[in-house]
Design a protein around this motif. Structure first.
Motif, PDB file in Angstrom:
ATOM      1  N   MET A   1       0.842  -1.183   0.000  1.00  0.00           N
ATOM      2  CA  MET A   1       0.000   0.000   0.000  1.00  0.00           C
ATOM      3  C   MET A   1       0.887   1.245   0.000  1.00  0.00           C
ATOM      4  O   MET A   1       1.909   1.289   0.659  1.00  0.00           O
ATOM      5  CB  MET A   1      -0.897  -0.012   1.232  1.00  0.00           C
ATOM      6  CG  MET A   1      -1.927   1.048   1.231  1.00  0.00           C
ATOM      7  SD  MET A   1      -3.286   0.468   2.256  1.00  0.00           S
ATOM      8  CE  MET A   1      -4.138   1.962   2.468  1.00  0.00           C
ATOM      9  N   SER A   2       0.483   2.235  -0.756  1.00  0.00           N
ATOM     10  CA  SER A   2       1.279   3.453  -0.832  1.00  0.00           C
ATOM     11  C   SER A   2       1.175   4.237   0.466  1.00  0.00           C
ATOM     12  O   SER A   2       0.277   4.035   1.271  1.00  0.00           O
ATOM     13  CB  SER A   2       0.827   4.310  -2.010  1.00  0.00           C
ATOM     14  OG  SER A   2      -0.440   4.831  -1.753  1.00  0.00           O
ATOM     15  N   LYS A   7      -5.770   4.322  -3.225  1.00  0.00           N
ATOM     16  CA  LYS A   7      -5.678   3.228  -4.192  1.00  0.00           C
ATOM     17  C   LYS A   7      -6.789   3.274  -5.229  1.00  0.00           C
ATOM     18  O   LYS A   7      -6.642   2.747  -6.314  1.00  0.00           O
ATOM     19  CB  LYS A   7      -5.717   1.865  -3.468  1.00  0.00           C
ATOM     20  CG  LYS A   7      -4.445   1.537  -2.766  1.00  0.00           C
ATOM     21  CD  LYS A   7      -3.407   1.309  -3.813  1.00  0.00           C
ATOM     22  CE  LYS A   7      -2.032   1.072  -3.274  1.00  0.00           C
ATOM     23  NZ  LYS A   7      -1.040   1.198  -4.325  1.00  0.00           N
ATOM     24  N   ARG A   8      -7.917   3.882  -4.874  1.00  0.00           N
ATOM     25  CA  ARG A   8      -9.076   3.920  -5.765  1.00  0.00           C
ATOM     26  C   ARG A   8      -9.596   5.349  -5.859  1.00  0.00           C
ATOM     27  O   ARG A   8      -9.980   5.939  -4.852  1.00  0.00           O
ATOM     28  CB  ARG A   8     -10.167   2.992  -5.242  1.00  0.00           C
ATOM     29  CG  ARG A   8      -9.664   1.552  -5.118  1.00  0.00           C
ATOM     30  CD  ARG A   8     -10.728   0.583  -4.686  1.00  0.00           C
ATOM     31  NE  ARG A   8     -11.656   0.428  -5.795  1.00  0.00           N
ATOM     32  CZ  ARG A   8     -12.974   0.394  -5.660  1.00  0.00           C
ATOM     33  NH1 ARG A   8     -13.521   0.493  -4.481  1.00  0.00           N
ATOM     34  NH2 ARG A   8     -13.751   0.245  -6.708  1.00  0.00           N
ATOM     35  N   ALA A  30      -3.012   9.450  -9.435  1.00  0.00           N
ATOM     36  CA  ALA A  30      -2.932   7.993  -9.565  1.00  0.00           C
ATOM     37  C   ALA A  30      -1.502   7.542  -9.853  1.00  0.00           C
ATOM     38  O   ALA A  30      -1.056   6.508  -9.357  1.00  0.00           O
ATOM     39  CB  ALA A  30      -3.873   7.512 -10.672  1.00  0.00           C
ATOM     40  N   CYS A  33       0.485   7.599  -6.626  1.00  0.00           N
ATOM     41  CA  CYS A  33       0.043   6.643  -5.597  1.00  0.00           C
ATOM     42  C   CYS A  33      -0.126   5.219  -6.111  1.00  0.00           C
ATOM     43  O   CYS A  33      -0.557   4.353  -5.353  1.00  0.00           O
ATOM     44  CB  CYS A  33      -1.288   7.107  -5.010  1.00  0.00           C
ATOM     45  SG  CYS A  33      -1.248   8.743  -4.299  1.00  0.00           S
ATOM     46  N   GLN A  34       0.142   4.991  -7.391  1.00  0.00           N
ATOM     47  CA  GLN A  34      -0.124   3.691  -8.016  1.00  0.00           C
ATOM     48  C   GLN A  34      -1.580   3.268  -7.807  1.00  0.00           C
ATOM     49  O   GLN A  34      -1.878   2.143  -7.402  1.00  0.00           O
ATOM     50  CB  GLN A  34       0.821   2.594  -7.481  1.00  0.00           C
ATOM     51  CG  GLN A  34       2.263   2.742  -7.877  1.00  0.00           C
ATOM     52  CD  GLN A  34       3.030   3.723  -7.000  1.00  0.00           C
ATOM     53  OE1 GLN A  34       2.872   3.716  -5.790  1.00  0.00           O
ATOM     54  NE2 GLN A  34       3.836   4.552  -7.606  1.00  0.00           N
ATOM     55  N   ALA A  35      -2.485   4.190  -8.077  1.00  0.00           N
ATOM     56  CA  ALA A  35      -3.918   3.960  -7.876  1.00  0.00           C
ATOM     57  C   ALA A  35      -4.613   3.689  -9.208  1.00  0.00           C
ATOM     58  O   ALA A  35      -4.059   3.923 -10.274  1.00  0.00           O
ATOM     59  CB  ALA A  35      -4.547   5.184  -7.207  1.00  0.00           C
ATOM     60  N   THR A  36      -5.832   3.194  -9.117  1.00  0.00           N
ATOM     61  CA  THR A  36      -6.679   3.009 -10.294  1.00  0.00           C
ATOM     62  C   THR A  36      -7.746   4.098 -10.306  1.00  0.00           C
ATOM     63  O   THR A  36      -8.071   4.677  -9.264  1.00  0.00           O
ATOM     64  CB  THR A  36      -7.374   1.635 -10.299  1.00  0.00           C
ATOM     65  OG1 THR A  36      -8.218   1.540  -9.152  1.00  0.00           O
ATOM     66  CG2 THR A  36      -6.356   0.502 -10.295  1.00  0.00           C
ATOM     67  N   ASP A 106     -11.299   5.912  -2.208  1.00  0.00           N
ATOM     68  CA  ASP A 106     -10.457   6.652  -1.281  1.00  0.00           C
ATOM     69  C   ASP A 106     -10.593   8.162  -1.453  1.00  0.00           C
ATOM     70  O   ASP A 106     -10.427   8.918  -0.492  1.00  0.00           O
ATOM     71  CB  ASP A 106      -8.987   6.255  -1.471  1.00  0.00           C
ATOM     72  CG  ASP A 106      -8.780   4.782  -1.200  1.00  0.00           C
ATOM     73  OD1 ASP A 106      -9.251   4.295  -0.150  1.00  0.00           O
ATOM     74  OD2 ASP A 106      -8.151   4.105  -2.037  1.00  0.00           O
TER      75      ASP A 106
END
Length: 142
Positions: A1-2, A7-8, A30, A33-36, A106
């Motif tokens: 987790m960042s 994440k979303r 994104a 944070c490496q989010a989608t 999030d």
């Protein structure tokens, strides 16, 4: 987790320049944070008359929504971000908040609409509703 815990990301889209600016900011977030990203496009609720097939006005609205969502998907893919789309009917503010809470996003990144010189200092009614009802972080892009 960042480290940020994001994440979303939910991005309401309507094809306007402001919603695209919101998408651009969501893409930046994104990537950090490496989010989608999930894009949601809300169409106005059409009165239901018994059991009838989708007719001309709804078909055109759905085609336009799909074109806008495909653009957003390609834009995200060009930046290495996973994008999901959701097209729904209903009241925009309420539907965005309900979807965000139900799916446990999030953060919501939304473009605000400023119209006219006096109204530029205020947020759009949808973004204003989302800020006050979401119960989660909301980034308003103007």
């Amino acid at each position: 987790m960042s480290r940020s815990g994001i994440k979303r990301i939910l991005v309401p889209l309507d094809g306007s320049k402001n919603s695209i600016r919101g998408l651009d900011n969501a893409i930046y977030l994104a990537r950090q944070c490496q989010a989608t990203i999930t894009g949601i496009y809300i169409l106005p609720r059409v009165p239901v008359r018994a059991y009838r097939a989708i007719q001309y006005p709804e078909k055109e609205l759905l085609k336009d929504a799909d074109r806008n969502m495909e653009y957003a998907k390609k834009h995200c893919a060009q930046n290495g971000i996973v994008f999901e789309k959701k097209i729904s009917f209903g009241d925009p503010g309420y539907t965005i908040v309900k979807y965000a809470k139900d799916r446990k996003f999030d953060i919501i990144v939304i473009g605000a609409r400023g119209r006219g010189s006096i109204k530029e200092v205020f947020f759009g009614s949808v973004s204003n509703y989302v800020v006050h009802k979401a119960g989660m972080p909301v980034l308003i892009v103007k």
